[in-house]
Scaffold this active site. Structure first.
Site, PDB file in Angstrom:
ATOM      1  N   GLY A   1       0.800  -1.224   0.000  1.00 46.99           N
ATOM      2  CA  GLY A   1       0.000   0.000   0.000  1.00 46.99           C
ATOM      3  C   GLY A   1       0.830   1.270   0.000  1.00 46.99           C
TER       4      GLY A   1
ATOM      5  N   GLY B   1       9.159  -4.492  -8.047  1.00 49.87           N
ATOM      6  CA  GLY B   1      10.024  -3.354  -8.378  1.00 49.87           C
ATOM      7  C   GLY B   1      11.484  -3.689  -8.125  1.00 49.87           C
TER       8      GLY B   1
ATOM      9  CD  GLN C   1      10.509  -7.536  -1.946  1.00 50.61           C
ATOM     10  OE1 GLN C   1      10.270  -7.467  -0.748  1.00 50.61           O
ATOM     11  NE2 GLN C   1       9.886  -6.774  -2.834  1.00 50.61           N
TER      12      GLN C   1
ATOM     13  NE  ARG D   1      10.484   1.135   4.402  1.00 52.46           N
ATOM     14  CZ  ARG D   1      10.467   0.627   5.629  1.00 52.46           C
ATOM     15  NH1 ARG D   1      10.628   1.409   6.658  1.00 52.46           N
ATOM     16  NH2 ARG D   1      10.298  -0.664   5.800  1.00 52.46           N
TER      17      ARG D   1
ATOM     18  CG  MET E   1       8.811   7.652  -7.164  1.00 53.95           C
ATOM     19  SD  MET E   1       7.254   7.838  -8.013  1.00 53.95           S
ATOM     20  CE  MET E   1       7.577   9.360  -8.872  1.00 53.95           C
ATOM     21  CB  SER E   2      10.308   4.513  -1.270  1.00 53.92           C
ATOM     22  OG  SER E   2      10.033   3.884  -0.042  1.00 53.92           O
TER      23      SER E   2
ATOM     24  CG  ASP F   1      12.143  -3.274  -2.368  1.00 52.32           C
ATOM     25  OD1 ASP F   1      12.644  -2.949  -1.289  1.00 52.32           O
ATOM     26  OD2 ASP F   1      11.136  -2.717  -2.842  1.00 52.32           O
TER      27      ASP F   1
ATOM     28  CG  HIS G   1       3.094   0.757  -5.704  1.00 47.03           C
ATOM     29  ND1 HIS G   1       3.182   1.761  -4.781  1.00 47.03           N
ATOM     30  CD2 HIS G   1       3.648  -0.345  -5.133  1.00 47.03           C
ATOM     31  CE1 HIS G   1       3.766   1.297  -3.677  1.00 47.03           C
ATOM     32  NE2 HIS G   1       4.057   0.021  -3.864  1.00 47.03           N
TER      33      HIS G   1
HETATM   34  O1  PAF Z   1       7.981  -4.956  -1.772  1.00 43.67           O
HETATM   35  C1  PAF Z   1       6.961  -5.002  -1.036  1.00 43.67           C
HETATM   36  O2  PAF Z   1       6.138  -4.092  -1.017  1.00 43.67           O
HETATM   37  C2  PAF Z   1       6.763  -6.202  -0.128  1.00 43.67           C
HETATM   38  O3  PAF Z   1       7.969  -6.682   0.353  1.00 43.67           O
HETATM   39  C3  PAF Z   1       5.958  -7.332  -0.790  1.00 43.67           C
HETATM   40  C4  PAF Z   1       6.677  -7.900  -1.989  1.00 43.67           C
HETATM   41  C5  PAF Z   1       4.588  -6.789  -1.203  1.00 43.67           C
HETATM   42  C6  PAF Z   1       5.733  -8.465   0.218  1.00 43.67           C
HETATM   43  O4  PAF Z   1       5.065  -8.027   1.340  1.00 43.67           O
END
Ligand code: PAF
Length: 281
Positions: free
Chosen positions: A31, A145, A151, A185, A182-183, A148, A37
């Site tokens: 969110g 994205g 990730q 946070r 962009m984040s 990260d 996004h």
């Molecule tokens: O990158 C994110 O926003 C989160 O780590 C994800 C991939 C939605 C998992 O909660």
């Protein structure tokens, strides 16, 4: 846009679409949606049905305070998504984790450096929630994205090693005109904090230039860390060069696809960014 908070109901609807031959694209998010996004959603339009999930996953926060402060703006996010995606999945914590999960996903050494070193347990939480979302939605393709980067690489590894039937697509970092990545946070930064945070990307660009000018990794690291130290209000957690397997590099291999990754705090907000040495932007 259809909105579901219930696993069985969303599965019922998506199964119906799959039976009609429609492909499903999943954009998992926590969110506080922004244009970064939106670029994932645009990429997901390659599929017939675009599903966005919003779930602030408690399992991936190693600090209770960070989880508490994570921006939540569901009403605004719903407005942002209206007419932009087909299905929004907003499960509650209880819907996702009826009992605290006992299974964990260990990414080995790749999950214990950089983000994994500074956020113990973080990738276990990401692995569990992403595996769960993929199992619930059963998308043809899931979009993440590249901000990260670690990730993304670990999720791709998990999906390959566990033979999960889904394509994983990484989408480029979207930056503000100042260069700030962009984040979600970023909403926690003041205007002054945003100005400080733009120095993070400047450091990455300077690092890329130094390497182009044949500086070694250790010389580059010491110059850039010196630059970051000179920025009042910026506190760097790590600054490392990695290859596509997330192995920390101590020498530049010009054949390898090397990225420089940084994590830093500005006004108590933890920000991450990265830049591939071969990129032009
Ligand atoms: O990158 C994110 O926003 C989160 O780590 C994800 C991939 C939605 C998992 O909660």
């Amino acid at each position: 846009m259809r909105i579901y908070d219930n696993l069985t109901e969303i599965q019922g609807y998506l199964n119906q679409r799959k039976r009609s031959g429609d492909s499903i694209g999943l954009v998992p998010t926590m969110g506080a949606l922004h244009e970064g996004h939106m670029s994932l959603i645009n990429a997901a339009r390659a599929c017939d049905v675009v599903v966005v999930s919003i779930f602030v996953n408690p399992l991936q926060f190693n600090m209770a305070e960070d989880l508490k402060k994570y921006p939540r703006q569901l009403a605004k996010d719903k407005e942002f998504l209206k007419d932009r995606c087909d299905v929004l999945f907003v499960p509650t914590v209880n819907e996702m984790y009826k009992d605290a999960p006992k299974v964990s996903i260990d990414f080995g050494s790749l999950g214990s450096i950089l983000e994994g070193e500074f956020r113990p347990g973080h990738f276990n939480g990401v692995g569990v929630v992403v595996a769960k979302l993929i199992n619930i939605i059963q998308p043809d393709t899931a979009y993440f994205g590249l901000k990260d980067l670690q990730q993304f690489l670990l999720i791709r590894q998990m999906v390959t090693e566990l033979s999960m039937p889904v394509n994983i697509v990484g989408c480029p970092i979207i930056r503000e005109s100042t260069g700030l990545a962009m984040s979600s946070r970023n909403v926690r930064l003041s205007d002054a904090g945003r100005v400080i945070a733009t120095e993070i990307f400047k450091g990455l660009q300077m690092a890329r230039q130094l390497v182009k000018n044949n500086c070694t990794i250790s010389e580059t690291k010491s110059q850039i860390l010196g630059f970051y130290r000179s920025v009042k209000g910026l506190e760097v957690e790590y600054f490392e060069f990695v290859d596509d397997s997330m192995i920390i590099q101590s020498k530049i291999d010009h054949q390898a696809n090397i990225a420089v990754c940084v994590a830093a705090y500005v006004e108590g907000v933890r920000l991450i960014d990265n830049l591939y040495l071969r990129s032009e932007n």
